[in-house]
Design an enzyme around this catalytic site. Structure first.
Site, PDB file in Angstrom:
ATOM      1  N   GLN A 105      25.828  -4.815  -3.779  1.00  0.00           N
ATOM      2  CA  GLN A 105      25.382  -3.452  -4.073  1.00  0.00           C
ATOM      3  C   GLN A 105      26.395  -2.397  -3.631  1.00  0.00           C
ATOM      4  OE1 GLN A 105      21.783  -3.996  -1.499  1.00  0.00           O
ATOM      5  NE2 GLN A 105      22.121  -1.877  -0.932  1.00  0.00           N
ATOM      6  N   GLN A 154      15.562   3.935  -5.399  1.00  0.00           N
ATOM      7  CA  GLN A 154      15.489   2.484  -5.150  1.00  0.00           C
ATOM      8  C   GLN A 154      14.042   1.998  -5.236  1.00  0.00           C
ATOM      9  OE1 GLN A 154      17.830   0.198  -2.122  1.00  0.00           O
ATOM     10  NE2 GLN A 154      15.988   0.479  -0.891  1.00  0.00           N
ATOM     11  N   GLY A 169      11.282   2.468   2.029  1.00  0.00           N
ATOM     12  CA  GLY A 169      11.207   3.868   2.419  1.00  0.00           C
ATOM     13  C   GLY A 169      11.451   4.800   1.242  1.00  0.00           C
ATOM     14  N   TYR A 213      21.103  -2.549  11.515  1.00  0.00           N
ATOM     15  CA  TYR A 213      21.393  -1.363  12.321  1.00  0.00           C
ATOM     16  C   TYR A 213      20.124  -0.509  12.358  1.00  0.00           C
ATOM     17  CZ  TYR A 213      24.791   1.212  15.011  1.00  0.00           C
ATOM     18  OH  TYR A 213      25.479   1.775  16.053  1.00  0.00           O
ATOM     19  N   MET A 269      16.540   9.902   9.140  1.00  0.00           N
ATOM     20  CA  MET A 269      17.194   8.772   9.834  1.00  0.00           C
ATOM     21  C   MET A 269      17.891   7.881   8.818  1.00  0.00           C
ATOM     22  SD  MET A 269      14.663   7.631  12.852  1.00  0.00           S
ATOM     23  CE  MET A 269      14.190   8.803  14.113  1.00  0.00           C
ATOM     24  N   HIS A 305      13.200   2.316   9.870  1.00  0.00           N
ATOM     25  CA  HIS A 305      12.902   0.896   9.622  1.00  0.00           C
ATOM     26  C   HIS A 305      11.657   0.466  10.415  1.00  0.00           C
ATOM     27  CE1 HIS A 305      17.486   0.853   9.164  1.00  0.00           C
ATOM     28  NE2 HIS A 305      17.063   0.524   7.973  1.00  0.00           N
ATOM     29  N   MET A 308      19.230  -3.571   5.695  1.00  0.00           N
ATOM     30  CA  MET A 308      20.622  -3.970   5.913  1.00  0.00           C
ATOM     31  C   MET A 308      20.970  -3.876   7.399  1.00  0.00           C
ATOM     32  SD  MET A 308      22.626  -2.777   2.508  1.00  0.00           S
ATOM     33  CE  MET A 308      23.100  -1.185   3.107  1.00  0.00           C
TER      34      MET A 308
HETATM   35  N1  ATP Z   1      14.532   7.624   7.556  1.00  0.00           N
HETATM   36  C1  ATP Z   1      13.865   6.671   6.912  1.00  0.00           C
HETATM   37  N2  ATP Z   1      12.526   6.775   6.733  1.00  0.00           N
HETATM   38  C2  ATP Z   1      11.851   5.817   6.073  1.00  0.00           C
HETATM   39  N3  ATP Z   1      12.400   4.716   5.544  1.00  0.00           N
HETATM   40  C3  ATP Z   1      13.722   4.558   5.708  1.00  0.00           C
HETATM   41  C4  ATP Z   1      14.516   5.518   6.391  1.00  0.00           C
HETATM   42  N4  ATP Z   1      15.804   5.096   6.393  1.00  0.00           N
HETATM   43  C5  ATP Z   1      15.809   3.922   5.738  1.00  0.00           C
HETATM   44  N5  ATP Z   1      14.561   3.593   5.321  1.00  0.00           N
HETATM   45  C6  ATP Z   1      14.189   2.437   4.525  1.00  0.00           C
HETATM   46  O1  ATP Z   1      14.544   1.255   5.181  1.00  0.00           O
HETATM   47  C7  ATP Z   1      14.864   0.251   4.210  1.00  0.00           C
HETATM   48  C8  ATP Z   1      16.197  -0.328   4.555  1.00  0.00           C
HETATM   49  O2  ATP Z   1      17.171   0.680   4.399  1.00  0.00           O
HETATM   50  P1  ATP Z   1      18.655   0.569   4.922  1.00  0.00           P
HETATM   51  O3  ATP Z   1      18.795  -0.652   5.753  1.00  0.00           O
HETATM   52  O4  ATP Z   1      19.588   0.822   3.805  1.00  0.00           O
HETATM   53  O5  ATP Z   1      18.699   1.758   5.960  1.00  0.00           O
HETATM   54  P2  ATP Z   1      19.324   3.155   5.872  1.00  0.00           P
HETATM   55  O6  ATP Z   1      19.189   3.758   7.183  1.00  0.00           O
HETATM   56  O7  ATP Z   1      18.781   3.825   4.653  1.00  0.00           O
HETATM   57  O8  ATP Z   1      20.820   2.846   5.674  1.00  0.00           O
HETATM   58  P3  ATP Z   1      21.867   3.636   4.864  1.00  0.00           P
HETATM   59  O9  ATP Z   1      22.538   4.447   5.877  1.00  0.00           O
HETATM   60  O10 ATP Z   1      22.595   2.480   4.311  1.00  0.00           O
HETATM   61  O11 ATP Z   1      21.233   4.430   3.768  1.00  0.00           O
HETATM   62  C9  ATP Z   1      14.852   0.958   2.847  1.00  0.00           C
HETATM   63  O12 ATP Z   1      13.603   0.699   2.223  1.00  0.00           O
HETATM   64  C10 ATP Z   1      14.965   2.396   3.228  1.00  0.00           C
HETATM   65  O13 ATP Z   1      14.402   3.277   2.284  1.00  0.00           O
HETATM   66  C1  PAF Z   2      16.615  -2.906  -0.170  1.00  0.00           C
HETATM   67  C2  PAF Z   2      17.930  -3.317   0.465  1.00  0.00           C
HETATM   68  C3  PAF Z   2      17.668  -4.028   1.788  1.00  0.00           C
HETATM   69  C4  PAF Z   2      18.605  -4.335  -0.465  1.00  0.00           C
HETATM   70  O1  PAF Z   2      19.823  -4.762   0.060  1.00  0.00           O
HETATM   71  C5  PAF Z   2      18.868  -2.121   0.669  1.00  0.00           C
HETATM   72  O2  PAF Z   2      19.203  -1.530  -0.549  1.00  0.00           O
HETATM   73  C6  PAF Z   2      18.334  -1.111   1.642  1.00  0.00           C
HETATM   74  O3  PAF Z   2      18.519  -1.353   2.819  1.00  0.00           O
HETATM   75  O4  PAF Z   2      17.721  -0.111   1.224  1.00  0.00           O
HETATM   76  N1  BAL Z   3      19.810   2.293   1.572  1.00  0.00           N
HETATM   77  C1  BAL Z   3      20.425   1.767   0.357  1.00  0.00           C
HETATM   78  C2  BAL Z   3      21.501   0.841   0.697  1.00  0.00           C
HETATM   79  C3  BAL Z   3      22.845   1.319   0.293  1.00  0.00           C
HETATM   80  O1  BAL Z   3      23.155   2.499   0.472  1.00  0.00           O
HETATM   81  O2  BAL Z   3      23.627   0.508  -0.211  1.00  0.00           O
END
Ligand code: ATP
Ligand code: PAF
Ligand code: BAL
Length: 283
Positions: free
Chosen positions: A61, A153, A147, A32, A184, A37, A30
């Site tokens: 979602q 998820q 992740g 940022y 993170m 990531h 998503m």
């Molecule tokens: N700290 C992390 N370590 C490994 N994978 C990560 C981490 N943070 C996010 N991901 C993975 O990156 C992918 C995209 O996640 P997303 O864009 O929702 O980022 P996020 O940092 O988890 O954001 P949010 O703050 O919405 O939870 C997902 O598969 C998520 O599990």
């Molecule tokens: C897998 C995903 C990109 C679906 O919008 C979201 O849930 C996230 O960032 O983990």
């Molecule tokens: N990392 C999952 C996306 C969400 O919180 O909607």
């Protein structure tokens, strides 16, 4: 690196790549972007000819009172992070291209979505599985990377892929943390300085439970008590859930073993953070 913003162009790109024998890796996000990531991207880079990173803040979602409109967005910075990690394509579709007028088809995974985030965010996983299924149909990856921070998820997506015979591999990647242990997350950007310090209670409680487990504690009641004590003493921390579950089925357990998942969701002020560990695994 190309930026593709239309569904039709992305599908055409992937169709051509596949026709010329190339393999495709997809990292759905998503945006940022942070080093969590980037770790998924770096792995994807080594496993396929073409690395696609999708950036889409998926409206379906988010619940009505959640942070869809305020979710942090910065495409210029994301472009730099994705390029540095070796991405070939950023797929950043518009919402009305993903969900045009008349849209009415959803993917619903039934059981593994019920506890944890499924219980506290009704409809969340239906939105996730629907958009991820769409991304798989659009990008046509051979492999997709998720992740373990979003542990449930990952389990839900694995279930969907198996149940619907989707022809790709799913790779789960370790949680990347800040030097002080905070997992993170794009939502860390919401935290003020005091909340940022207080947020360390998530990882601290995971470490304490793992430590007790390593020293022989198997009672989930006692492990939970330790976790709750650490988090509830932090001002402004409100536990959404602190649950011990089998890491494969996500069913609740009363006696811990090496494969027991400890999953946390904690609100720090208005920011909801998640974190987890599997008790028998190295961090
Ligand atoms: N700290 C992390 N370590 C490994 N994978 C990560 C981490 N943070 C996010 N991901 C993975 O990156 C992918 C995209 O996640 P997303 O864009 O929702 O980022 P996020 O940092 O988890 O954001 P949010 O703050 O919405 O939870 C997902 O598969 C998520 O599990
Ligand atoms: C897998 C995903 C990109 C679906 O919008 C979201 O849930 C996230 O960032 O983990
Ligand atoms: N990392 C999952 C996306 C969400 O919180 O909607």
């Amino acid at each position: 690196m190309r930026i593709i913003d239309s569904v039709a162009d992305m599908q055409a790109f992937s169709r051509n790549a596949r026709r010329s024998g190339k393999t495709i890796a997809l990292v759905p996000t998503m945006g940022y972007l942070h080093d969590g990531h980037a770790s998924l991207m770096r792995e994807g880079r080594t496993r396929a000819d073409i690395l696609v990173v999708s950036i889409f803040v998926n409206p379906t979602q988010f619940g009505p009172s959640e942070d869809f409109t305020t979710y942090p967005r910065d495409l210029e910075r994301d472009r730099q992070v994705a390029a540095a990690a070796g991405a070939d394509v950023i797929f950043a579709p518009r919402a009305d291209d993903m969900y045009p007028a008349g849209f009415q088809t959803y993917v619903d995974v039934e059981k593994v979505t019920l506890p944890l985030c499924g219980a506290s965010r009704p409809g969340h996983f239906r939105g996730v599985t629907t958009v991820v299924a769409k991304l798989f149909n659009i990008v046509m990856p051979h492999t997709a990377f998720f992740g373990k921070k979003d542990f449930q998820q990952l389990a839900v997506i694995r279930r969907m892929v198996a149940d619907l015979n989707m022809d790709l591999s799913i790779v789960g990647m370790p949680i990347i943390r800040e030097p002080d242990g905070l997992a993170m997350s794009s939502r860390n950007a919401y935290l003020g300085p005091q909340e940022r310090t207080n947020a360390l209670c998530l990882n601290r409680s995971l470490a304490a439970a793992r430590n007790l487990f390593t020293h022989g504690e198997r009672s989930v009641a006692r492990l939970r008590e330790k976790v709750l004590r650490i988090i509830t003493e932090v001002p402004g921390a409100a536990i959404d859930y602190a649950d011990f579950r089998d890491s494969e089925t996500l069913e609740a357990v009363e006696t811990a073993n090496e494969k027991t998942l400890l999953a946390l969701a904690v609100k720090m002020g208005t920011t909801r953070l998640i974190d987890n560990c599997v008790l028998g695994e190295e961090q």
